[in-house]
Scaffold this active site. Structure first.
Site, PDB file in Angstrom:
ATOM      1  N   CYS A  65       0.820  -1.215   0.000  1.00  0.00           N
ATOM      2  CA  CYS A  65       0.000   0.000   0.000  1.00  0.00           C
ATOM      3  C   CYS A  65       0.854   1.266   0.000  1.00  0.00           C
ATOM      4  O   CYS A  65       1.732   1.437   0.853  1.00  0.00           O
ATOM      5  CB  CYS A  65      -0.920  -0.012   1.223  1.00  0.00           C
ATOM      6  N   CYS A 107      -2.538   5.761  -1.023  1.00  0.00           N
ATOM      7  CA  CYS A 107      -3.193   6.691  -1.947  1.00  0.00           C
ATOM      8  C   CYS A 107      -4.633   6.956  -1.573  1.00  0.00           C
ATOM      9  O   CYS A 107      -5.201   7.964  -1.962  1.00  0.00           O
ATOM     10  CB  CYS A 107      -3.090   6.176  -3.384  1.00  0.00           C
TER      11      CYS A 107
END
Length: 550
Positions: A519, A522
């Protein structure tokens, strides 16, 4: 009564981006002018200031000039590359049309702006803040809002460290730290996880249009010196997008580098659309590829961007705190700029909070801040462009661009259209898969276009694997039982980091897999999931990307 250690401050600021750092600097400036002291701290979830900062970036220095007028001669790297040439291209599959400058409203010309790394600007701002006495804590993620008995915000608590994936305390366990404040500023950026809670808790967005977003993906390239033109700024619209609105950018910055990227509006309808692949396809356009051939990609990242405009700005104050910067949503979408408005909002919040603390008030609602923003040049600027994004979203790149241009010109001439268009949330706009055509994307060539995993590698993303998954499913059955048959589980495609996969489908036993360690923070999943089943919460402090100069 909590058993966590606590630290008292006058002002706690959540987020070490341009808004939070500008607020901290302005607070200390005001305290110095008044001959008093003010305890100010900044919490930053990234491993260092700038680690999670990503922007184009072409920056209007208007707020920076107000905050630190001598910045150009004080070692700030932003001063190195003023914008010298501004081009706007409409792309077809093989060709381009250059938009004449005379057709664009005057505020679109980028005169007086600079191009460079927003992350490095934040690092410089942090140095200025620390020199004034601001305490900055990188690697400490604000995970929880604290409240007083009367319901006002008391501060925040950082997340516990050393918790296993099963929720058990490991040998290196450390409890979170409470930071108590007279006022807490939330400067988390777009779709902040605590900001979401505050909006619900205090009904901050009850009287505004829903916020909508774009997904911005960016790469840095070292290019052939013969092709490098410092200060050249290019924006594109049109190809390859047909099922969404958005566009690309290519900025010639310092040291032989170009920053290029692509933004896809997250209000798109086709669940087969793959934003990352649209970006990679865009780079293959002859007008873009010409700059990249012979060059080398050195960095990648992605971040959601506020695109709702003035009609999506919520109430900014609540008892004990305020929203500043992209937590509130001050991006000027047509200009693709939000740094200057974010900084100004932080400065205005600092002035309101300082006056309140000096008057002996604490934990009340700083309504003077909300009023100050709505009478500032932030409001003047965003009001001019408030119909641009919804016109593009409703009517597409071609017709929407023409009508948005007409509206902006009319507003510039003080005769704007007598209405403000509203938004629908991005997650409500997705169509079922049978109503949309599949999109065939070319395989990456490894020279100009690449896959997601090799891209994530360049973002220097790292999370401690044995920690609770920070991408929470409210109902674990939804991805396979609902999203897969209706939407072909769009999380497989809208995530620009390959976090979500459906595995075992060919064997008739599909399973939803979350690769949380990929990850890049965003927030696209939190925004676009059609059932709002994914809830992004903060991982351990310091986790996530480590952008060098994005």
């Amino acid at each position: 009564m909590s058993d966590r250690e606590s630290m008292p401050y006058d002002i706690v600021i959540v987020g070490g981006g341009p808004a939070g750092l500008s607020a901290a600097i302005r607070l200390k400036q005001l305290a110095g002018e008044a001959g008093t002291d003010l305890a100010v701290c900044v919490l930053e979830k990234g491993s260092e200031i700038g680690a999670h900062i990503l922007s184009g970036a072409v920056i209007d220095p208007k707020a920076l000039d107000e905050l630190l007028p001598d910045w150009r001669t004080s070692g700030c790297s932003l001063a190195e590359v003023p914008v010298t040439d501004n081009r706007h291209w409409m792309l077809s599959e093989k060709g381009q049309f250059s938009m004449p400058h005379l057709l664009l409203p005057p505020f679109m010309n980028n005169k007086g702006t600079y191009t460079g790394s927003l992350a490095n600007l934040c690092r410089w701002l942090a140095e200025q803040a620390e020199a004034l006495g601001v305490e900055i804590f990188p690697g400490f993620a604000a995970a929880e809002i604290l409240y007083n008995d009367d319901g006002s915000v008391k501060g925040v608590a950082t997340g516990d460290m050393g918790i296993s994936r099963e929720g058990e305390q490991k040998a290196d366990y450390q409890p979170g730290l409470e930071l108590h404040a007279k006022y807490t500023f939330f400067a988390e950026g777009a779709r902040g996880h605590l900001t979401k809670i505050l909006k619900r808790q205090f009904a901050l967005d009850a009287d505004c249009s829903p916020q909508v977003y774009g997904l911005g993906m960016k790469e840095l390239w070292d290019i052939d010196p013969a092709k490098h033109q410092p200060g050249l700024v290019i924006h594109t619209q049109g190809w390859p997008l047909t099922d969404a609105y958005g566009g690309g950018f290519l900025y010639h910055q310092a040291n032989g580098q170009v920053a290029l990227g692509f933004v896809v509006g997250l209000g798109y309808r086709n669940p087969h659309l793959y934003p990352f692949e649209e970006f990679q396809r865009w780079k293959q356009h002859p007008s873009i590829r010409q700059y990249l051939e012979g060059g080398r990609r050195v960095s990648y990242g992605a971040r959601a961007i506020n695109e709702g405009g003035w009609q999506s700005v919520p109430r900014l104050d609540f008892p004990g705190g305020v929203l500043i910067g992209c937590s509130a949503g001050f991006v000027n979408v047509p200009r693709i700029k939000g740094t200057h408005t974010a900084m100004k909002s932080g400065m205005l919040a600092a002035e309101a909070a300082f006056a309140a603390v000096q008057a002996g008030r604490e934990s009340d609602a700083l309504s003077t801040y909300d009023a100050a923003v709505r009478s500032s040049w932030i409001a003047d600027e965003l009001t001019l462009v408030r119909n641009a994004e919804p016109l593009l979203a409703k009517l597409g790149n071609s017709i929407g661009t023409v009508l948005a241009g007409i509206d902006m010109w009319m507003r510039t001439l003080k005769i704007g259209l007598p209405f403000t268009l509203k938004h629908k949330p991005d997650h409500e706009k997705l169509w079922r898969k049978e109503h949309c055509h599949a999109i065939a994307y070319p395989k990456p060539d490894g020279v100009i276009s690449f896959d997601r995993l090799s891209s994530v590698f360049l973002s220097n993303t790292n999370h401690e694997e044995d920690q609770p998954v920070h991408l929470q499913l409210k109902d674990p059955s939804v991805p396979i039982a609902y999203n897969l048959p209706l939407y072909d589980e769009p999380a497989q495609r809208y995530c620009p980091a390959g976090v979500y996969e459906v595995v075992g489908e060919e064997e008739g036993n599909p399973r939803f897999q979350i690769n949380a360690q990929n990850c890049v923070h965003c927030k696209t999943c939190d925004i676009k999931d059609p059932t709002q089943n994914i809830n992004w919460v903060t991982p351990e402090g310091g986790g996530g990307p480590n952008y060098p100069n994005m």
